[in-house]
Design a protein around this motif. Structure first.
Motif, PDB file in Angstrom:
ATOM      1  N   LEU A  16       0.748  -0.981  -0.171  1.00 39.70           N
ATOM      2  CA  LEU A  16      -0.058   0.021   0.372  1.00 39.70           C
ATOM      3  C   LEU A  16       0.996   1.381   0.058  1.00 39.70           C
ATOM      4  O   LEU A  16       2.116   1.807   0.685  1.00 39.70           O
ATOM      5  N   ARG A  17       0.823   1.977  -1.115  1.00 37.03           N
ATOM      6  CA  ARG A  17       1.109   3.539  -0.528  1.00 37.03           C
ATOM      7  C   ARG A  17       0.229   4.411  -1.047  1.00 37.03           C
ATOM      8  O   ARG A  17      -0.181   4.963  -1.994  1.00 37.03           O
ATOM      9  N   GLY A  18       0.572   5.743  -0.638  1.00 39.13           N
ATOM     10  CA  GLY A  18      -0.039   6.823  -0.724  1.00 39.13           C
ATOM     11  C   GLY A  18       0.625   7.938  -1.678  1.00 39.13           C
ATOM     12  O   GLY A  18       2.238   7.870  -2.056  1.00 39.13           O
ATOM     13  N   LEU A  19       0.180   8.732  -2.858  1.00 40.75           N
ATOM     14  CA  LEU A  19       0.661   9.539  -3.323  1.00 40.75           C
ATOM     15  C   LEU A  19      -0.471  10.860  -3.851  1.00 40.75           C
ATOM     16  O   LEU A  19      -0.869  11.194  -3.746  1.00 40.75           O
ATOM     17  N   ARG A  20       1.165  11.625  -3.115  1.00 46.50           N
ATOM     18  CA  ARG A  20       0.236  13.118  -2.947  1.00 46.50           C
ATOM     19  C   ARG A  20       0.617  13.990  -4.376  1.00 46.50           C
ATOM     20  O   ARG A  20      -0.140  14.614  -4.301  1.00 46.50           O
ATOM     21  N   ASN A  21       1.942  13.719  -5.319  1.00 45.33           N
ATOM     22  CA  ASN A  21       2.128  14.055  -7.158  1.00 45.33           C
ATOM     23  C   ASN A  21       2.358  13.165  -7.689  1.00 45.33           C
ATOM     24  O   ASN A  21       2.596  12.105  -7.353  1.00 45.33           O
ATOM     25  N   THR A  22       2.522  13.654  -8.369  1.00 42.92           N
ATOM     26  CA  THR A  22       3.451  13.339  -9.243  1.00 42.92           C
ATOM     27  C   THR A  22       4.533  12.693  -9.302  1.00 42.92           C
ATOM     28  O   THR A  22       5.196  11.741  -9.689  1.00 42.92           O
ATOM     29  N   THR A  23       5.452  13.034  -7.929  1.00 41.20           N
ATOM     30  CA  THR A  23       6.956  13.052  -8.049  1.00 41.20           C
ATOM     31  C   THR A  23       6.384  11.529  -7.080  1.00 41.20           C
ATOM     32  O   THR A  23       7.554  10.616  -7.089  1.00 41.20           O
TER      33      THR A  23
END
Length: 153
Positions: free
Chosen positions: A87-94
């Motif tokens: 499981l991973r969270g993504l805040r932005n494209t970076t």
């Protein structure tokens, strides 16, 4: 078969953004294992045992969340705890660019592992552990960004 997800990270510190990802993931998985990894490239700011205690206290109501610490490849730990999902969270494209490469390597190590990305809730997207460390280092109260209080034990 029980659907177990490993949520790995250095969690230095564990933020409300991280907590949000875990709580939302409980709608998808039977169990979420929060894995505090030892990153050889990072020196911890907050002691690992203190962070483990704070994370455990944040999820004391959720019996299907557990917290471990580890010093190994994340994919190996996932296999060890019976997780078929990372499981991973993504805040932005970076974040996506960084996480995409890691997910490919994890599949090399553990072919059956699938990485599941959840987009950070918009109101929590500006929060990052590194920003919180910097604020804390210079005496700023950061408790509003955390699901626990740093001023208590």
């Amino acid at each position: 078969m029980k659907r177990i997800a490993l949520f790995p990270g250095s969690f230095d510190p564990f933020t409300k953004g991280h907590q949000d990802i875990v709580l939302r993931a409980l709608n998808l998985f039977d169990e979420v294992v929060i894995g505090i990894g030892n990153n050889a490239n990072k020196k911890r700011y907050f002691p690992l045992e203190l962070m483990k205690k704070h994370i455990e206290s944040s999820f004391r109501e959720q019996t299907n969340v557990r917290v471990i610490s580890y010093d190994d490849l994340t994919a190996r730990i996932a296999r060890e705890v019976g997780a078929r999902f990372l499981l991973r969270g993504l805040r932005n494209t970076t974040d996506f660019e960084y996480e995409n490469g890691i997910s490919q390597v994890n599949r090399f190590v553990y072919e059956e592992i699938e990485t599941v990305f959840l987009i950070t809730s918009p109101h929590l997207a500006p929060i990052s552990s590194s920003i919180i460390r910097d604020l804390h280092r210079y005496g700023q109260d950061v408790n509003e960004f955390l699901p626990y209080s740093l001023t208590e034990g």
